[in-house]
Scaffold this active site. Structure first.
Site: not given
Ligand code: NAD
Length: 504
Positions: A182, A235, A238, A240, A257, A291, A392
């Protein structure tokens, strides 16, 4: 009429219309133009994809293949990625805002390398291990082996969409699992194209599915789905946390992650030119939307002014603009929502007393007005209690924090709920390595940054997540261990357990 490509879900080896028939636009963050339309997924679409993945898994059509066959197909896919690199890089840049200079080189190479390295690791991994059974005087033989977990769900963010997808599907497929991916709602295109390439490379129908749609609906339903055995989430911390709760209900295996606020410690023996370049690269790569961005720079107080001045001189020569232009150094912010988040943090930083020395505003002018562009921004004289330093931001904002002695710098670097990346600039390798051992982060870079490799593990300490991607560590995370123990005594009367419960 301006027509744009339309993408359906990729389910069961073919493009599959969503049950609602609704489509949504994907926009270019440089000018808000719609570049494609994708299916707006529903719970029913997730059910269909998971069912297809389950069917494929249980049939053994993929999990039953030999390691050599699966590795060969992953290598085929790497070739297809290279053949299609212009298309993939173009789509990636168009919707994520990543510069074409980067996506067509680094990102493509990373996706292909992830496939090739995973194929290599899977072949090198021991197939079966045998126990010595030392405490057992009885004739018994034990062996154990790794087996796929079943149906995996991969949920990915928008900042490096195809790399982060590859970090999930490559090890999941290598171990014989099926996967439902997804991707983030604003950057779904390359995940869809990659699933199609996997199919063309020889991955059977149903093994690699992609469902597009909003996270709170599609992602949530996928994470909670009883037929999903493992969730790999990348992601925000929060979201996660919410996904981890859903996984806990089903005792699903998880890899997380999450976010970061990575510290760079510049030591007083540093080569200043190296320190200046790393302080910039750490927070400006992908316009700060990484990230493991280095967004807290700890610098000896007497070097702070020089560091900042030299950073500004170099920023003046960088070109922010249209990501599709190979001359562009820094592209747009990926979405309007993210741009607003950055603006809010910058305002909070100013109100909490951080000294803004460069940038701090949305870019304006004919090249910028229709898109989401933000200036590279530097604050100095920051301290660890500021919101901007603790949370962040996910944008091109650097917080420079002066320190008076090394111990104070290490303590401040570790004073964070996050633990993803960290780094040290020093000309004294032994000194840098001693500090590296003390940083509570999953990766430490010495005199470099953002050097992630498919042959080295990547992941976070603390609230940056758990589990590791890449290297053979990822293969462990997508497999179960089965111990098979065989008693070689033929007679019922010779069984070791007889006396324990009074059997004769
Ligand atoms: P996000 O947490 O908003 O979304 C990540 C994914 O989760 C998306 O596909 C989103 O559609 C999905 N999602 C959103 N709400 C959900 C829910 N309630 N249930 C299940 N899935 C849901 O993150 P973002 O804004 O897309 O990305 C930025 C974040 O990702 C930053 O915090 C960044 O640090 C983190 N990130 C971490 C890594 C790592 O490897 N540690 C790598 C890249 C990005």
């Amino acid at each position: 009429m301006n027509t744009v490509p339309e993408y359906q879900h990729f389910i069961d080896g073919r493009w599959t219309a969503g049950e609602s028939g609704e489509m949504t636009g994907v926009i270019n963050p440089a000018n808000r133009e719609v570049v494609a339309r994708v299916a707006l997924g529903t719970r029913g679409d997730v059910d269909q994809a998971v069912l297809s993945a389950r069917r494929a898994f249980e049939s053994g059509v993929w999990s039953g293949k030999s390691v050599e066959e699966r590795a060969g197909i992953l290598n085929n896919m790497a070739l297809l990625v290279m053949v299609n690199k212009d298309k993939l890089a173009g789509l990636e840049s168009l919707c994520s805002g990543g510069t074409i200079r980067r996506t067509s080189t680094v990102d493509i190479a990373e996706v292909a390398a992830s496939l090739v390295m995973t194929a290599m690791f899977i072949k090198e991994m021991p197939r079966v291990e045998h126990g010595l059974c030392l405490p057992w005087v009885l004739p018994m033989h034990s062996y154990w082996k790794r087996e796929p977990i079943g149906v995996c769900a991969g949920i990915t963010p928008w900042n490096f969409p195809m790399i982060l997808a590859a970090w999930k599907f490559a090890p999941a497929l290598a171990m014989g699992n099926s996967i439902v991916l997804k991707p983030a709602g604003i950057t779904p295109l390359t995940a869809l194209e990659l699933a199609n390439l996997a199919h063309m490379a020889g991955v059977p129908a149903g093994v690699f599915n992609v469902v597009t749609g909003p996270g709170p609906l599609v992602g949530n339903h996928l994470a909670a789905h009883p037929e999903v055995d493992k969730i790999s989430f990348t992601g925000s911390t929060e979201v996660g946390r919410q996904v981890a709760h859903l996984a806990a209900d089903g005792i699903k295996r998880i890899t997380m992650e999450l976010g970061g606020k990575s510290p760079l410690i510049i030591l007083d023996d540093t080569d200043m030119e190296v320190a200046v370049n790393i302080s910039l690269y750490a927070f400006l790569f992908n316009s700060g939307q990484a990230c493991e961005s280095g967004t807290r720079v700890f610098v000896p107080r007497h070097l702070q002014q020089e560091l900042v001045e030299r950073m500004i001189e170099k920023i003046k020569k960088m070109k922010t603009g249209n990501q599709m232009d190979p001359a562009t150094d820094l592209g747009p912010i990926a979405s309007e929502a993210q741009l607003k988040t950055i603006i809010n943090y910058v305002e909070t930083g100013k109100s909490e007393g951080a000294q803004l020395v460069w940038g701090g505003s949305r870019l304006s002018g004919p090249e910028y007005d229709r898109g989401f562009f933000f200036e590279p921004t530097i604050f100095m004289n920051c301290h660890n209690k500021m919101t901007m330093v603790r949370e962040e931001i996910f944008g091109p904002v650097q917080c420079v924090i002066p320190y008076d002695d090394q111990e104070e710098a290490v303590a401040m670097a570790n004073d964070s709920v996050y633990g993803l990346g960290g780094g040290i600039c020093s000309t004294n390798v032994a000194r840098a390595q001693k500090i590296a051992a003390r940083l509570r982060t999953g990766t430490v870079w010495i005199n470099t940054w953002h050097a992630l490799r498919p042959d080295a593990p990547f992941g976070g300490y603390k609230q940056s997540g758990f589990g590791r991607e890449n290297c053979y560590h990822a293969l462990l995370a997508y497999s179960e261990v089965k111990h098979v123990c065989q008693d070689l005594t033929p007679e019922a009367g010779e069984k070791f357990f007889n006396p324990l419960i009074g059997l004769k």
